[in-house]
Design a protein around this motif. Structure first.
Motif, PDB file in Angstrom:
ATOM      1  N   LEU A 312       0.805  -1.222   0.000  1.00  0.00           N
ATOM      2  CA  LEU A 312       0.000   0.000   0.000  1.00  0.00           C
ATOM      3  C   LEU A 312       0.837   1.270   0.000  1.00  0.00           C
ATOM      4  O   LEU A 312       0.480   2.256  -0.671  1.00  0.00           O
ATOM      5  CB  LEU A 312      -0.941  -0.002   1.209  1.00  0.00           C
ATOM      6  CG  LEU A 312      -2.104  -1.002   1.166  1.00  0.00           C
ATOM      7  CD1 LEU A 312      -2.849  -1.014   2.496  1.00  0.00           C
ATOM      8  CD2 LEU A 312      -3.058  -0.648   0.025  1.00  0.00           C
ATOM      9  N   VAL A 313       1.941   1.297   0.751  1.00  0.00           N
ATOM     10  CA  VAL A 313       2.639   2.577   0.954  1.00  0.00           C
ATOM     11  C   VAL A 313       4.111   2.556   0.558  1.00  0.00           C
ATOM     12  O   VAL A 313       4.747   3.617   0.512  1.00  0.00           O
ATOM     13  CB  VAL A 313       2.530   3.034   2.429  1.00  0.00           C
ATOM     14  CG1 VAL A 313       1.076   3.191   2.837  1.00  0.00           C
ATOM     15  CG2 VAL A 313       3.261   2.077   3.372  1.00  0.00           C
ATOM     16  N   ASN A 319      11.870  -3.523  -1.035  1.00  0.00           N
ATOM     17  CA  ASN A 319      10.841  -3.956  -0.088  1.00  0.00           C
ATOM     18  C   ASN A 319       9.636  -4.546  -0.805  1.00  0.00           C
ATOM     19  O   ASN A 319       9.058  -5.549  -0.374  1.00  0.00           O
ATOM     20  CB  ASN A 319      10.401  -2.794   0.797  1.00  0.00           C
ATOM     21  CG  ASN A 319      11.487  -2.377   1.779  1.00  0.00           C
ATOM     22  OD1 ASN A 319      12.381  -3.166   2.093  1.00  0.00           O
ATOM     23  ND2 ASN A 319      11.429  -1.149   2.246  1.00  0.00           N
ATOM     24  N   ARG A 320       9.240  -3.942  -1.902  1.00  0.00           N
ATOM     25  CA  ARG A 320       8.091  -4.453  -2.656  1.00  0.00           C
ATOM     26  C   ARG A 320       8.411  -5.815  -3.282  1.00  0.00           C
ATOM     27  O   ARG A 320       7.543  -6.678  -3.384  1.00  0.00           O
ATOM     28  CB  ARG A 320       7.684  -3.455  -3.745  1.00  0.00           C
ATOM     29  CG  ARG A 320       7.146  -2.138  -3.193  1.00  0.00           C
ATOM     30  CD  ARG A 320       6.672  -1.208  -4.306  1.00  0.00           C
ATOM     31  NE  ARG A 320       5.484  -1.729  -4.966  1.00  0.00           N
ATOM     32  CZ  ARG A 320       4.241  -1.541  -4.531  1.00  0.00           C
ATOM     33  NH1 ARG A 320       4.029  -0.837  -3.428  1.00  0.00           N
ATOM     34  NH2 ARG A 320       3.218  -2.035  -5.197  1.00  0.00           N
ATOM     35  N   ILE A 415      -1.697  -0.629  11.667  1.00  0.00           N
ATOM     36  CA  ILE A 415      -0.614  -0.496  12.650  1.00  0.00           C
ATOM     37  C   ILE A 415       0.743  -0.494  11.950  1.00  0.00           C
ATOM     38  O   ILE A 415       1.635   0.299  12.293  1.00  0.00           O
ATOM     39  CB  ILE A 415      -0.688  -1.637  13.689  1.00  0.00           C
ATOM     40  CG1 ILE A 415      -1.936  -1.467  14.560  1.00  0.00           C
ATOM     41  CG2 ILE A 415       0.570  -1.668  14.560  1.00  0.00           C
ATOM     42  CD1 ILE A 415      -2.224  -2.658  15.454  1.00  0.00           C
ATOM     43  N   TYR A 416       0.925  -1.350  10.940  1.00  0.00           N
ATOM     44  CA  TYR A 416       2.221  -1.458  10.266  1.00  0.00           C
ATOM     45  C   TYR A 416       2.533  -0.253   9.380  1.00  0.00           C
ATOM     46  O   TYR A 416       3.704   0.123   9.223  1.00  0.00           O
ATOM     47  CB  TYR A 416       2.268  -2.731   9.414  1.00  0.00           C
ATOM     48  CG  TYR A 416       2.711  -3.970  10.151  1.00  0.00           C
ATOM     49  CD1 TYR A 416       4.044  -4.148  10.518  1.00  0.00           C
ATOM     50  CD2 TYR A 416       1.801  -4.978  10.466  1.00  0.00           C
ATOM     51  CE1 TYR A 416       4.462  -5.304  11.184  1.00  0.00           C
ATOM     52  CE2 TYR A 416       2.211  -6.134  11.136  1.00  0.00           C
ATOM     53  CZ  TYR A 416       3.538  -6.293  11.491  1.00  0.00           C
ATOM     54  OH  TYR A 416       3.943  -7.423  12.147  1.00  0.00           O
ATOM     55  N   PHE A 419       4.892   2.645  10.518  1.00  0.00           N
ATOM     56  CA  PHE A 419       6.235   2.149  10.813  1.00  0.00           C
ATOM     57  C   PHE A 419       6.975   1.763   9.538  1.00  0.00           C
ATOM     58  O   PHE A 419       8.203   1.909   9.464  1.00  0.00           O
ATOM     59  CB  PHE A 419       6.151   0.962  11.781  1.00  0.00           C
ATOM     60  CG  PHE A 419       5.688   1.342  13.149  1.00  0.00           C
ATOM     61  CD1 PHE A 419       6.592   1.821  14.092  1.00  0.00           C
ATOM     62  CD2 PHE A 419       4.348   1.262  13.501  1.00  0.00           C
ATOM     63  CE1 PHE A 419       6.176   2.193  15.362  1.00  0.00           C
ATOM     64  CE2 PHE A 419       3.916   1.616  14.767  1.00  0.00           C
ATOM     65  CZ  PHE A 419       4.830   2.095  15.703  1.00  0.00           C
ATOM     66  N   VAL A 420       6.247   1.264   8.532  1.00  0.00           N
ATOM     67  CA  VAL A 420       6.870   1.001   7.232  1.00  0.00           C
ATOM     68  C   VAL A 420       7.379   2.312   6.632  1.00  0.00           C
ATOM     69  O   VAL A 420       8.491   2.378   6.076  1.00  0.00           O
ATOM     70  CB  VAL A 420       5.871   0.316   6.270  1.00  0.00           C
ATOM     71  CG1 VAL A 420       6.412   0.300   4.844  1.00  0.00           C
ATOM     72  CG2 VAL A 420       5.581  -1.107   6.735  1.00  0.00           C
ATOM     73  N   LYS A 421       6.578   3.378   6.760  1.00  0.00           N
ATOM     74  CA  LYS A 421       7.002   4.684   6.239  1.00  0.00           C
ATOM     75  C   LYS A 421       8.261   5.172   6.949  1.00  0.00           C
ATOM     76  O   LYS A 421       9.199   5.670   6.301  1.00  0.00           O
ATOM     77  CB  LYS A 421       5.870   5.697   6.411  1.00  0.00           C
ATOM     78  CG  LYS A 421       4.678   5.469   5.483  1.00  0.00           C
ATOM     79  CD  LYS A 421       3.614   6.530   5.716  1.00  0.00           C
ATOM     80  CE  LYS A 421       2.442   6.355   4.747  1.00  0.00           C
ATOM     81  NZ  LYS A 421       1.391   7.378   4.976  1.00  0.00           N
ATOM     82  N   MET A 422       8.292   5.039   8.275  1.00  0.00           N
ATOM     83  CA  MET A 422       9.478   5.476   9.017  1.00  0.00           C
ATOM     84  C   MET A 422      10.693   4.636   8.644  1.00  0.00           C
ATOM     85  O   MET A 422      11.812   5.154   8.513  1.00  0.00           O
ATOM     86  CB  MET A 422       9.203   5.371  10.526  1.00  0.00           C
ATOM     87  CG  MET A 422       8.299   6.460  11.073  1.00  0.00           C
ATOM     88  SD  MET A 422       8.234   6.461  12.890  1.00  0.00           S
ATOM     89  CE  MET A 422       7.308   4.954  13.188  1.00  0.00           C
TER      90      MET A 422
END
Length: 437
Positions: A312-313, A319-320, A415-416, A419-422
């Motif tokens: 999504l982000v 990572n993808r 929730i994730y 934190f994925v963005k950070m």
């Protein structure tokens, strides 16, 4: 962070080397296929061919298969109905391996010692006011009520047998010409006999001093308190937290606590199954299927939420790419690709959502069940059962249970995401520093 890692590593090392916890964990893992087979039998008699609670209530032709129900009831009894007997044998079997003893003999010795400590006869008054004695093992003792007693007695038996088997003069030595199998059986004779004398006398002593047999004593002093604590929301959240902390430093958290969590949650699950089989309502919200449904969707840590959050982000190709590889295993609750590929292990950015997601999901699932929006689960499912199907089948074919699991996944994604963005912001920063250096 380093101090916590060292502490958890030491605890994990002790847990992985504790022969009793390892034996109990292995015993339940070996017996798990039979529990699942018993669960399938429960689905047949209560969800499919049943005109009160199952498909037969809305589609009568299925009841033409009801003549098969006694066979499925028999399957349920010979798998889940005698779980205490099976686990007692397997704990004795597995524990003896760590001492290099005959595993098959020690497994049977554990069962025999366990039976020697149980109430095998009772007096009753019949309709003619005559006192009659009934001999045998009660089904409740063979099932969940005898589970903890069986494990305790199995450990006691193997430890005693190991102690006496070390005494050389207790071994009956036969000539070399005697076949090895026969010779070994005579070596076991006196040590095993002494073990059974001790367990039988101990049972008699307990019965005379307390007025109850050992099974009732252990049930009241150990099993009932443990299942009460482990079956509560705070108890299961604490165990989930411990599992998550182990995972974050690279230790298999599920295995670390398996020797504790499996006996508790499976006992609660089988109590639910027995209640439904008897036409009563399942009451233990926390149980094995509940634990797996809201702890390990996609893998421990509700880690499918991490994969979906990346889709999504995430703006990073690496990572993808990992998420694309991880999504199929995630659908079968395998999360190692995320754990070591993203990674989550030793990653300060993803440790928090990894621990927090199952705690939130479990709390959500608990209150959805508590308020009657989701049925209590009572069918044991394989841990690889895909999302939605896990909740749907564990609750006896309830759409709402499957939907509740999907909603828990949505919560984990939310929730994730931050934190994925950070984490990606930090990855970009580190990449830039490498380019500038």
């Amino acid at each position: 962070m380093e101090k916590m890692q060292n502490l958890l590593s030491r605890i994990g090392e002790w847990s992985s080397r504790n022969r009793y916890l390892v034996a109990i964990k292995n015993a339940f893992e070996i017996y798990m296929p039979l529990i699942i087979i018993g669960a399938i039998a429960v689905l047949w008699t209560n969800v499919i061919v049943n005109d009160q609670t199952g498909l037969g209530a809305i589609w009568q032709p299925i009841m033409n298969l009801s003549f098969l129900n006694p066979a499925f009831n028999a399957i349920n009894f010979c798998t889940m109905g005698i779980i205490a007997l099976g686990i007692t044998f397997l704990v004795g079997n597995e524990l003896s391996k760590s001492y290099q003893l005959s595993s098959s003999f020690c497994g049977f010795l554990a069962v025999v010692a366990w039976v020697s400590m149980l109430n095998t006869s009772t007096s009753m008054i019949n309709l003619q006011n005559e006192t009659i004695t009934i001999s045998g093992l009660f089904s409740s003792v063979l099932g969940t009520d005898g589970l903890f007693t069986g494990m305790v007695v199995a450990i006691l038996t193997i430890e005693l047998f190991r102690l006496f088997y070390k005494v050389d003069w207790l071994k009956i030595k036969l000539p070399e010409q005697v076949p090895e199998g026969v010779s070994r059986s005579f070596e076991y004779l006196l040590p095993a006999f002494i073990v059974l004398i001790i367990t039988s006398l101990l049972s008699l002593l307990i019965q005379k001093t307390t007025g109850v047999y050992i099974n009732e004593l252990i049930f009241n002093l150990i099993q009932k308190p443990l299942t009460y604590v482990g079956g509560s929301l705070p108890g299961i959240l604490c165990l989930t937290l411990i599992s998550g902390l182990f995972w974050t430093v690279g230790l298999h958290g599920d295995n670390m606590i398996a020797g504790v969590i499996q006996p508790i949650t499976l006992t609660l699950m089988l109590e639910n199954t027995n209640a439904v089989e008897a036409g009563k309502a399942a009451t233990n919200i926390v149980n094995w299927s509940f634990y797996r449904t809201f702890l390990a969707t996609g893998g421990t840590g509700m880690i499918i939420g991490l994969t979906l959050a990346i889709f999504l982000v995430s703006k990073r190709a690496d990572n993808r790419a990992i998420a694309k590889v991880a999504i199929i295993p995630n659908l079968f609750n395998i999360g190692e690709i995320n754990m070591f590929g993203v990674p989550v292990v030793l990653n300060p950015f993803l440790i928090i959502p990894f621990i927090l997601s199952p705690l939130v999901a479990m709390t959500f699932g608990y209150f959805m069940t508590y308020f009657g929006l989701c049925p209590v689960m009572y069918v044991t499912m394989p841990w690889t059962m895909p999302p939605f199907l896990m909740g749907f089948l564990a609750a006896g074919g309830s759409l709402m249970a499957g939907i509740t699991q999907l909603l828990a996944i949505v919560l984990s994604v939310l929730i994730y995401i931050p934190f994925v963005k950070m984490y990606e912001k930090n990855q970009n920063k580190m990449d830039q520093e490498v380019l500038n250096s």
